[in-house]
Structure formats: C-alpha cells, structure tokens
Design a protein around this motif. Structure first.
Motif, PDB file in Angstrom:
ATOM      1  N   ILE A  79     -57.052 -59.850  18.685  1.00  0.00           N
ATOM      2  CA  ILE A  79     -58.006 -59.252  19.620  1.00  0.00           C
ATOM      3  C   ILE A  79     -58.517 -57.978  18.942  1.00  0.00           C
ATOM      4  O   ILE A  79     -57.720 -57.181  18.440  1.00  0.00           O
ATOM      5  CB  ILE A  79     -57.339 -58.872  20.952  1.00  0.00           C
ATOM      6  N   ALA A  80     -59.834 -57.803  18.920  1.00  0.00           N
ATOM      7  CA  ALA A  80     -60.428 -56.640  18.249  1.00  0.00           C
ATOM      8  C   ALA A  80     -61.070 -55.709  19.274  1.00  0.00           C
ATOM      9  O   ALA A  80     -61.792 -56.163  20.162  1.00  0.00           O
ATOM     10  CB  ALA A  80     -61.473 -57.086  17.236  1.00  0.00           C
ATOM     11  N   TYR A  81     -60.793 -54.433  19.105  1.00  0.00           N
ATOM     12  CA  TYR A  81     -61.366 -53.399  19.953  1.00  0.00           C
ATOM     13  C   TYR A  81     -62.278 -52.517  19.117  1.00  0.00           C
ATOM     14  O   TYR A  81     -61.878 -52.024  18.060  1.00  0.00           O
ATOM     15  CB  TYR A  81     -60.259 -52.548  20.589  1.00  0.00           C
ATOM     16  N   ARG A  82     -63.486 -52.310  19.609  1.00  0.00           N
ATOM     17  CA  ARG A  82     -64.459 -51.460  18.907  1.00  0.00           C
ATOM     18  C   ARG A  82     -64.234 -50.014  19.329  1.00  0.00           C
ATOM     19  O   ARG A  82     -64.083 -49.712  20.507  1.00  0.00           O
ATOM     20  CB  ARG A  82     -65.879 -51.863  19.244  1.00  0.00           C
ATOM     21  N   VAL A  83     -64.227 -49.143  18.327  1.00  0.00           N
ATOM     22  CA  VAL A  83     -64.105 -47.703  18.551  1.00  0.00           C
ATOM     23  C   VAL A  83     -65.328 -47.022  17.954  1.00  0.00           C
ATOM     24  O   VAL A  83     -66.032 -47.602  17.128  1.00  0.00           O
ATOM     25  CB  VAL A  83     -62.804 -47.141  17.927  1.00  0.00           C
ATOM     26  N   ASP A  84     -65.598 -45.803  18.386  1.00  0.00           N
ATOM     27  CA  ASP A  84     -66.752 -45.076  17.861  1.00  0.00           C
ATOM     28  C   ASP A  84     -66.567 -44.687  16.398  1.00  0.00           C
ATOM     29  O   ASP A  84     -67.504 -44.749  15.614  1.00  0.00           O
ATOM     30  CB  ASP A  84     -67.026 -43.813  18.691  1.00  0.00           C
ATOM     31  N   ASP A  85     -65.347 -44.263  16.052  1.00  0.00           N
ATOM     32  CA  ASP A  85     -65.056 -43.801  14.691  1.00  0.00           C
ATOM     33  C   ASP A  85     -63.671 -44.294  14.318  1.00  0.00           C
ATOM     34  O   ASP A  85     -62.668 -43.799  14.848  1.00  0.00           O
ATOM     35  CB  ASP A  85     -65.135 -42.280  14.628  1.00  0.00           C
ATOM     36  N   LEU A  86     -63.606 -45.260  13.424  1.00  0.00           N
ATOM     37  CA  LEU A  86     -62.329 -45.883  13.073  1.00  0.00           C
ATOM     38  C   LEU A  86     -61.337 -44.876  12.524  1.00  0.00           C
ATOM     39  O   LEU A  86     -60.171 -44.872  12.923  1.00  0.00           O
ATOM     40  CB  LEU A  86     -62.549 -47.021  12.073  1.00  0.00           C
ATOM     41  N   ASP A  87     -61.766 -44.017  11.617  1.00  0.00           N
ATOM     42  CA  ASP A  87     -60.834 -43.057  11.025  1.00  0.00           C
ATOM     43  C   ASP A  87     -60.238 -42.131  12.090  1.00  0.00           C
ATOM     44  O   ASP A  87     -59.038 -41.847  12.081  1.00  0.00           O
ATOM     45  CB  ASP A  87     -61.523 -42.250   9.927  1.00  0.00           C
ATOM     46  N   GLN A  88     -61.057 -41.693  13.029  1.00  0.00           N
ATOM     47  CA  GLN A  88     -60.580 -40.828  14.107  1.00  0.00           C
ATOM     48  C   GLN A  88     -59.616 -41.581  15.025  1.00  0.00           C
ATOM     49  O   GLN A  88     -58.589 -41.051  15.437  1.00  0.00           O
ATOM     50  CB  GLN A  88     -61.758 -40.268  14.918  1.00  0.00           C
ATOM     51  N   ALA A  89     -59.937 -42.831  15.331  1.00  0.00           N
ATOM     52  CA  ALA A  89     -59.070 -43.643  16.192  1.00  0.00           C
ATOM     53  C   ALA A  89     -57.707 -43.871  15.536  1.00  0.00           C
ATOM     54  O   ALA A  89     -56.677 -43.819  16.209  1.00  0.00           O
ATOM     55  CB  ALA A  89     -59.737 -44.969  16.514  1.00  0.00           C
ATOM     56  N   ILE A  90     -57.702 -44.096  14.226  1.00  0.00           N
ATOM     57  CA  ILE A  90     -56.438 -44.282  13.505  1.00  0.00           C
ATOM     58  C   ILE A  90     -55.619 -42.994  13.572  1.00  0.00           C
ATOM     59  O   ILE A  90     -54.421 -43.021  13.863  1.00  0.00           O
ATOM     60  CB  ILE A  90     -56.696 -44.691  12.040  1.00  0.00           C
ATOM     61  N   LEU A  91     -56.253 -41.875  13.310  1.00  0.00           N
ATOM     62  CA  LEU A  91     -55.566 -40.587  13.353  1.00  0.00           C
ATOM     63  C   LEU A  91     -54.951 -40.341  14.729  1.00  0.00           C
ATOM     64  O   LEU A  91     -53.777 -39.971  14.844  1.00  0.00           O
ATOM     65  CB  LEU A  91     -56.540 -39.462  12.990  1.00  0.00           C
ATOM     66  N   GLU A  92     -55.728 -40.567  15.778  1.00  0.00           N
ATOM     67  CA  GLU A  92     -55.225 -40.339  17.139  1.00  0.00           C
ATOM     68  C   GLU A  92     -54.083 -41.287  17.478  1.00  0.00           C
ATOM     69  O   GLU A  92     -53.098 -40.881  18.105  1.00  0.00           O
ATOM     70  CB  GLU A  92     -56.363 -40.484  18.142  1.00  0.00           C
ATOM     71  N   ALA A  93     -54.182 -42.541  17.065  1.00  0.00           N
ATOM     72  CA  ALA A  93     -53.107 -43.497  17.328  1.00  0.00           C
ATOM     73  C   ALA A  93     -51.838 -43.105  16.569  1.00  0.00           C
ATOM     74  O   ALA A  93     -50.731 -43.174  17.114  1.00  0.00           O
ATOM     75  CB  ALA A  93     -53.554 -44.908  16.944  1.00  0.00           C
ATOM     76  N   LYS A  94     -51.989 -42.684  15.326  1.00  0.00           N
ATOM     77  CA  LYS A  94     -50.824 -42.255  14.544  1.00  0.00           C
ATOM     78  C   LYS A  94     -50.147 -41.046  15.181  1.00  0.00           C
ATOM     79  O   LYS A  94     -48.920 -40.923  15.147  1.00  0.00           O
ATOM     80  CB  LYS A  94     -51.227 -41.949  13.099  1.00  0.00           C
ATOM     81  N   GLN A  95     -50.936 -40.167  15.776  1.00  0.00           N
ATOM     82  CA  GLN A  95     -50.362 -39.007  16.466  1.00  0.00           C
ATOM     83  C   GLN A  95     -49.529 -39.439  17.667  1.00  0.00           C
ATOM     84  O   GLN A  95     -48.651 -38.709  18.102  1.00  0.00           O
ATOM     85  CB  GLN A  95     -51.460 -38.031  16.894  1.00  0.00           C
ATOM     86  N   ARG A  96     -49.788 -40.619  18.192  1.00  0.00           N
ATOM     87  CA  ARG A  96     -49.018 -41.165  19.311  1.00  0.00           C
ATOM     88  C   ARG A  96     -47.899 -42.098  18.835  1.00  0.00           C
ATOM     89  O   ARG A  96     -47.295 -42.810  19.632  1.00  0.00           O
ATOM     90  CB  ARG A  96     -49.950 -41.898  20.276  1.00  0.00           C
ATOM     91  N   GLY A  97     -47.663 -42.135  17.521  1.00  0.00           N
ATOM     92  CA  GLY A  97     -46.562 -42.919  16.983  1.00  0.00           C
ATOM     93  C   GLY A  97     -46.905 -44.352  16.609  1.00  0.00           C
ATOM     94  O   GLY A  97     -46.017 -45.125  16.266  1.00  0.00           O
ATOM     95  N   ILE A  98     -48.158 -44.719  16.666  1.00  0.00           N
ATOM     96  CA  ILE A  98     -48.571 -46.083  16.317  1.00  0.00           C
ATOM     97  C   ILE A  98     -48.668 -46.192  14.794  1.00  0.00           C
ATOM     98  O   ILE A  98     -49.198 -45.309  14.128  1.00  0.00           O
ATOM     99  CB  ILE A  98     -49.931 -46.425  16.952  1.00  0.00           C
ATOM    100  N   THR A  99     -48.158 -47.294  14.269  1.00  0.00           N
ATOM    101  CA  THR A  99     -48.278 -47.557  12.841  1.00  0.00           C
ATOM    102  C   THR A  99     -49.247 -48.718  12.625  1.00  0.00           C
ATOM    103  O   THR A  99     -49.512 -49.508  13.540  1.00  0.00           O
ATOM    104  CB  THR A  99     -46.913 -47.884  12.203  1.00  0.00           C
ATOM    105  N   PHE A 100     -49.773 -48.780  11.423  1.00  0.00           N
ATOM    106  CA  PHE A 100     -50.774 -49.785  11.081  1.00  0.00           C
ATOM    107  C   PHE A 100     -50.315 -50.572   9.879  1.00  0.00           C
ATOM    108  O   PHE A 100     -49.498 -50.104   9.086  1.00  0.00           O
ATOM    109  CB  PHE A 100     -52.117 -49.104  10.776  1.00  0.00           C
ATOM    110  N   LEU A 101     -50.870 -51.753   9.731  1.00  0.00           N
ATOM    111  CA  LEU A 101     -50.673 -52.547   8.527  1.00  0.00           C
ATOM    112  C   LEU A 101     -51.708 -52.022   7.536  1.00  0.00           C
ATOM    113  O   LEU A 101     -52.842 -52.493   7.495  1.00  0.00           O
ATOM    114  CB  LEU A 101     -50.852 -54.034   8.836  1.00  0.00           C
ATOM    115  N   GLU A 102     -51.338 -50.991   6.801  1.00  0.00           N
ATOM    116  CA  GLU A 102     -52.276 -50.212   5.978  1.00  0.00           C
ATOM    117  C   GLU A 102     -53.066 -51.065   4.989  1.00  0.00           C
ATOM    118  O   GLU A 102     -54.220 -50.765   4.689  1.00  0.00           O
ATOM    119  CB  GLU A 102     -51.551 -49.085   5.243  1.00  0.00           C
TER     120      GLU A 102
END
Length: 135
Positions: A79-102
């Motif tokens: 499932i894909a979610y569109r965000v306004d700015d991907l880099d900003q969304a990644i940063l904010e998610a990481k601040q909440r403890g979310i990890t990504f498949l880099e």
C-alpha cells in the motif's frame, strides 16, 4: 498524507489487465519496465475514477516481486501513501522510531520517489511512502 496506490503482485500480466479493465472497469494508463537491480519488474498502472493500482510481475528471479510470489502467492504486495515531501516524511517517521528498508529508496523511471517502511511497524503490511517532486 493520503493513499496513492495499491501494488498487486500477479503472475500473468495480460490476464490481470483484462480483469481490472474489463470486469472492474479500470483504464490501463501505462505499462513500463523497471530494470533496476533489486526491482526488476514490469508494471501496469490501472486507473479508476479516484484511485489507481499497479500490477507487478517480476522480470528476474531475484526481483522482490518474484520472492513475494514464491513466499505469499499473488495478491496485494504493498500500500503506497503519497506525502508532500518524502525526505521530510522519512525524517519525521524516524523521529518516531520508524525504520525503513533503506535499500528500497529510489526514483522510478516515471519520477516517483519512494521508500518502504520496515513491515514490522505496519503489522506485516508492506508500506510505501512516495512523492512526485516533478509534478
């Protein structure tokens, strides 16, 4: 953030296109291949009135779609979610403890930037965040 698309892993692209266009009334708006190592897929984009799906078939046995089909069979891949700015969304998610498949961070041949979250955060659902910086 809002729902952008659903990726569906299929074994037979033409059969799937026929189903989603003829039976469900979608419109095939584009087909393309992504030969990037680690992606290696054919993609068909089917548009509906207010949504679209991406049908995905592997073009190599090493493709993540090939592994998905082998492990889970055909069906919803992500499932894909569109965000306004991907880099900003990644940063904010990481601040909440979310990890990504880099290693999934990339830009598609059509200009969409994307990354997948580690599915352990989303209860096993492969979740893509994406933006369209050139649109």
């Amino acid at each position: 953030m809002y729902l952008d698309h659903t990726g569906i892993a299929v074994r037979d692209m033409q059969e799937a296109i026929t189903f989603y266009t003829t039976v469900l009334g979608g419109t095939l708006i584009r087909e393309y291949s992504n030969p990037t190592p680690g992606v290696a897929s054919n993609i068909a984009v089917i548009e509906f009135e207010d949504a679209h799906i991406e049908l995905l078939t592997p073009t190599s046995p090493e493709s993540p779609i090939a592994r998905f089909l082998k492990q889970r069979g055909k069906g919803v891949h992500h499932i894909a979610y569109r965000v306004d700015d991907l880099d900003q969304a990644i940063l904010e998610a990481k601040q909440r403890g979310i990890t990504f498949l880099e290693d999934t961070y990339r830009q598609t041949p059509l200009g969409r930037r994307l990354i997948y979250m580690d599915p352990r955060h989303s209860h096993g659902v492969i979740t893509e965040l994406c933006d369209y910086p050139e649109n």
